[in-house]
Design an enzyme around this catalytic site. Structure first.
Site: not given
Ligand code: ATP
Ligand code: MG
Length: 189
Positions: A14, A91, A130, A136, A147
């Protein structure tokens, strides 16, 4: 005005594809993950709360997340006037309903949902890698698996929500970054 939701599991690309969309379509990028990580780094109260959820692989509660998104939208009204890429939001179904309300109050709506589809095995490989590069704290194998499970339980139902509205554009999220972006552009045109 062009509002795009970029949708997919953790590690589906994303953030990477959002950057390419910004360059091409001059949109304002809202990554809720980045917003939360910024708070965590600055040590705000919100950051401390968010961290406890993120490190467990859980979602931040909907009411809190919806308030955060509304305030980001209000703070950046000007930059957002050409449109927004929503990355990491919604989400959950309640978040998607809240987004519909927020945008319609502002006289607009979601125009496309770009759904990046990647097999789970590939997601784990990408996120472990990553984690090694970025450090992270939620990119470790145990949290990654949680997740992905949260994604299937709470987030994946949004695919149908947006299909019903005729907004879902399925994109195969494997292959080269540029190849995937070409597919996205085709789907948006
Ligand atoms: P990507 O790798 O595709 O960017 P990701 O799931 O690794 O996606 P982030 O989108 O950065 O990472 O989100 C990291 C964390 O932040 C999630 O696991 C959650 O705990 C929190 N978070 C982010 N957006 C939301 C949301 N819309 N609602 C609830 N929690 C969220
Ligand atoms: Mg991201």
């Amino acid at each position: 005005m062009l509002n795009i939701v970029i949708f997919g599991a953790p590690g589906s690309g994303k953030g990477t594809q959002s950057e390419k969309l910004i360059e091409n379509y001059h949109l304002f990028h809202i990554s809720t993950g980045d917003v939360l990580r910024d708070h965590t780094r600055r040590g705000t109260e919100l950051g401390k709360t968010a961290r406890t959820y993120m490190d467990q692989g859980q979602l931040i509660p909907d009411e809190l997340m919806i308030d955060i998104l509304a305030s980001v939208l209000d703070e950046h009204r000007d930059e957002a006037k050409n449109g927004v890429i929503f990355d990491g939001f919604p989400r959950t179904i309640p978040q998607a309903e809240a987004l519909e309300r927020m945008l319609s109050e502002r006289g607009t709506g979601v125009h496309h949902v770009v759904g990046l589809e990647v097999p789970d095995e590939e997601l784990v490989v990408r996120l472990v890698k990553r984690g090694q590069l970025s450090g992270r704290s939620d990119d470790n194998e145990e949290t990654i698996k949680k997740r992905i499970a949260v994604y299937h339980n709470l987030t994946a139902p949004l695919k149908e929500f947006y299909q019903e509205r005729g907004l879902y554009r399925l994109i195969r999220g494997t292959g080269t970054i540029d190849g995937i972006f070409e597919d996205i552009k085709k789907a948006l045109d």
